[in-house]
Design a protein around this motif. Structure first.
Motif, PDB file in Angstrom:
ATOM      1  N   PRO A  70       0.835  -1.205   0.000  1.00 30.87           N
ATOM      2  CA  PRO A  70       0.000   0.000   0.000  1.00 30.87           C
ATOM      3  C   PRO A  70       0.872   1.258   0.000  1.00 30.87           C
ATOM      4  N   GLU A  71       0.355   2.318  -0.588  1.00 34.06           N
ATOM      5  CA  GLU A  71       1.121   3.563  -0.711  1.00 34.06           C
ATOM      6  C   GLU A  71       1.626   4.070   0.634  1.00 34.06           C
ATOM      7  N   GLU A  72       0.799   3.969   1.679  1.00 35.23           N
ATOM      8  CA  GLU A  72       1.210   4.508   2.974  1.00 35.23           C
ATOM      9  C   GLU A  72       2.380   3.717   3.562  1.00 35.23           C
ATOM     10  N   LEU A  73       2.424   2.424   3.356  1.00 33.09           N
ATOM     11  CA  LEU A  73       3.547   1.625   3.849  1.00 33.09           C
ATOM     12  C   LEU A  73       4.800   1.909   3.021  1.00 33.09           C
ATOM     13  N   THR A  74       4.638   2.040   1.719  1.00 36.61           N
ATOM     14  CA  THR A  74       5.766   2.412   0.859  1.00 36.61           C
ATOM     15  C   THR A  74       6.309   3.781   1.271  1.00 36.61           C
ATOM     16  N   ALA A  75       5.421   4.708   1.566  1.00 38.10           N
ATOM     17  CA  ALA A  75       5.840   6.056   1.961  1.00 38.10           C
ATOM     18  C   ALA A  75       6.644   6.036   3.261  1.00 38.10           C
ATOM     19  N   ILE A  76       6.224   5.226   4.214  1.00 38.84           N
ATOM     20  CA  ILE A  76       6.979   5.147   5.470  1.00 38.84           C
ATOM     21  C   ILE A  76       8.350   4.533   5.212  1.00 38.84           C
ATOM     22  N   PHE A  77       8.416   3.507   4.351  1.00 33.79           N
ATOM     23  CA  PHE A  77       9.695   2.877   4.021  1.00 33.79           C
ATOM     24  C   PHE A  77      10.611   3.806   3.238  1.00 33.79           C
ATOM     25  N   ASN A  78      10.051   4.767   2.529  1.00 28.58           N
ATOM     26  CA  ASN A  78      10.884   5.760   1.837  1.00 28.58           C
ATOM     27  C   ASN A  78      11.573   6.700   2.818  1.00 28.58           C
ATOM     28  N   GLU A  79      11.090   6.730   4.074  1.00 30.89           N
ATOM     29  CA  GLU A  79      11.695   7.563   5.110  1.00 30.89           C
ATOM     30  C   GLU A  79      12.508   6.763   6.122  1.00 30.89           C
ATOM     31  N   THR A  80      12.066   5.543   6.410  1.00 29.70           N
ATOM     32  CA  THR A  80      12.710   4.761   7.465  1.00 29.70           C
ATOM     33  C   THR A  80      12.425   3.274   7.281  1.00 29.70           C
ATOM     34  N   ASN A  81      13.381   2.443   7.670  1.00 30.44           N
ATOM     35  CA  ASN A  81      13.205   0.999   7.616  1.00 30.44           C
ATOM     36  C   ASN A  81      12.655   0.514   8.949  1.00 30.44           C
ATOM     37  N   GLY A  82      11.425   0.899   9.222  1.00 27.57           N
ATOM     38  CA  GLY A  82      10.756   0.553  10.469  1.00 27.57           C
ATOM     39  C   GLY A  82      10.719   1.717  11.435  1.00 27.57           C
ATOM     40  N   VAL A  83       9.846   1.586  12.429  1.00 30.54           N
ATOM     41  CA  VAL A  83       9.703   2.576  13.493  1.00 30.54           C
ATOM     42  C   VAL A  83       9.842   1.823  14.802  1.00 30.54           C
ATOM     43  N   PHE A  84      10.738   2.279  15.671  1.00 27.21           N
ATOM     44  CA  PHE A  84      11.104   1.525  16.874  1.00 27.21           C
ATOM     45  C   PHE A  84      11.018   2.396  18.114  1.00 27.21           C
ATOM     46  N   ASP A  85      10.562   1.792  19.231  1.00 22.59           N
ATOM     47  CA  ASP A  85      10.523   2.552  20.480  1.00 22.59           C
ATOM     48  C   ASP A  85      11.894   2.509  21.153  1.00 22.59           C
ATOM     49  N   ASN A  86      11.977   3.107  22.322  1.00 23.82           N
ATOM     50  CA  ASN A  86      13.269   3.220  23.019  1.00 23.82           C
ATOM     51  C   ASN A  86      13.845   1.877  23.463  1.00 23.82           C
ATOM     52  N   ARG A  87      13.013   0.838  23.537  1.00 20.47           N
ATOM     53  CA  ARG A  87      13.504  -0.512  23.864  1.00 20.47           C
ATOM     54  C   ARG A  87      13.805  -1.297  22.594  1.00 20.47           C
ATOM     55  N   ASN A  88      13.724  -0.611  21.446  1.00 17.88           N
ATOM     56  CA  ASN A  88      13.958  -1.185  20.120  1.00 17.88           C
ATOM     57  C   ASN A  88      12.859  -2.156  19.682  1.00 17.88           C
ATOM     58  N   CYS A  89      11.665  -2.024  20.289  1.00 12.76           N
ATOM     59  CA  CYS A  89      10.507  -2.809  19.859  1.00 12.76           C
ATOM     60  C   CYS A  89       9.855  -2.084  18.682  1.00 12.76           C
ATOM     61  N   PRO A  90       9.549  -2.805  17.631  1.00 12.66           N
ATOM     62  CA  PRO A  90       9.015  -2.126  16.447  1.00 12.66           C
ATOM     63  C   PRO A  90       7.537  -1.781  16.543  1.00 12.66           C
ATOM     64  N   LEU A  91       7.230  -0.556  16.161  1.00 12.19           N
ATOM     65  CA  LEU A  91       5.851  -0.132  15.941  1.00 12.19           C
ATOM     66  C   LEU A  91       5.462  -0.506  14.515  1.00 12.19           C
ATOM     67  N   VAL A  92       6.399  -0.335  13.591  1.00 14.01           N
ATOM     68  CA  VAL A  92       6.289  -0.814  12.214  1.00 14.01           C
ATOM     69  C   VAL A  92       7.556  -1.619  11.963  1.00 14.01           C
ATOM     70  N   TRP A  93       7.383  -2.865  11.536  1.00 11.70           N
ATOM     71  CA  TRP A  93       8.526  -3.736  11.302  1.00 11.70           C
ATOM     72  C   TRP A  93       9.424  -3.213  10.194  1.00 11.70           C
ATOM     73  N   SER A  94      10.658  -3.664  10.210  1.00  9.54           N
ATOM     74  CA  SER A  94      11.585  -3.400   9.111  1.00  9.54           C
ATOM     75  C   SER A  94      11.135  -4.205   7.889  1.00  9.54           C
ATOM     76  N   ALA A  95      11.651  -3.838   6.735  1.00 12.55           N
ATOM     77  CA  ALA A  95      11.332  -4.556   5.501  1.00 12.55           C
ATOM     78  C   ALA A  95      11.724  -6.026   5.607  1.00 12.55           C
TER      79      ALA A  95
END
Length: 145
Positions: free
Chosen positions: A36-61
């Motif tokens: 989906p475009e929104e997931l592609t758009a997030i990946f164009n900025e970052t390879n995942g989103v992680f909290d301070n404990r390195n737990c992913p909010l959005v997984w890496s590719a």
């Protein structure tokens, strides 16, 4: 846009280098899905989103590819769960439940709706209208499992 959006909700998340076009193409090929475009758009900025404990909010590719292939191909799950070929997992709740998009038979994701797959009862329940709503709802605890 996505980094700013996440940081506007919470400063407790960090980001990685963007996903390459080759990695995106590999996910789409291996999983037979058009992201989906929104997931592609997030990946164009970052390879995942992680909290301070390195737990992913959005997984890496790579985690998206690895985990989706695992759930689709693990023989033991075929006897206890409905097929996973029509789901694209991209995050988890930390308790075994996974968040996903619904994939149509032709390999497209036409709606941005986000669902949660419950690992205990194999249910698939709608939780958010889009990735943006999911991220905001999860960070603010408006969405929970």
């Amino acid at each position: 846009m996505w980094k700013e959006f996440v940081n506007s909700i919470s400063k407790d998340y960090h980001f990685k280098d963007p996903v390459t076009k080759i990695e995106l193409a590999q996910i789409q090929k291996e999983l037979n899905v058009e992201l989906p475009e929104e997931l592609t758009a997030i990946f164009n900025e970052t390879n995942g989103v992680f909290d301070n404990r390195n737990c992913p909010l959005v997984w890496s590719a790579s985690q998206i590819m690895k985990d989706n292939l695992f759930y689709r191909n693990f023989e033991d799950y075929r006897d206890i769960y409905m097929p996973f070929d029509n789901l694209l997992f991209f995050s988890d709740a930390g308790n075994g439940d996974l968040f996903c998009y619904a994939i149509l038979k032709n390999g497209t994701i036409e709606k941005t709706d986000i669902y949660v797959w419950n690992h205990e009862d194999d249910s698939r329940t709608w939780v958010a209208a889009s990735l943006k709503h999911f991220i905001e709802g999860w960070i603010t605890s408006e969405i929970g499992v």
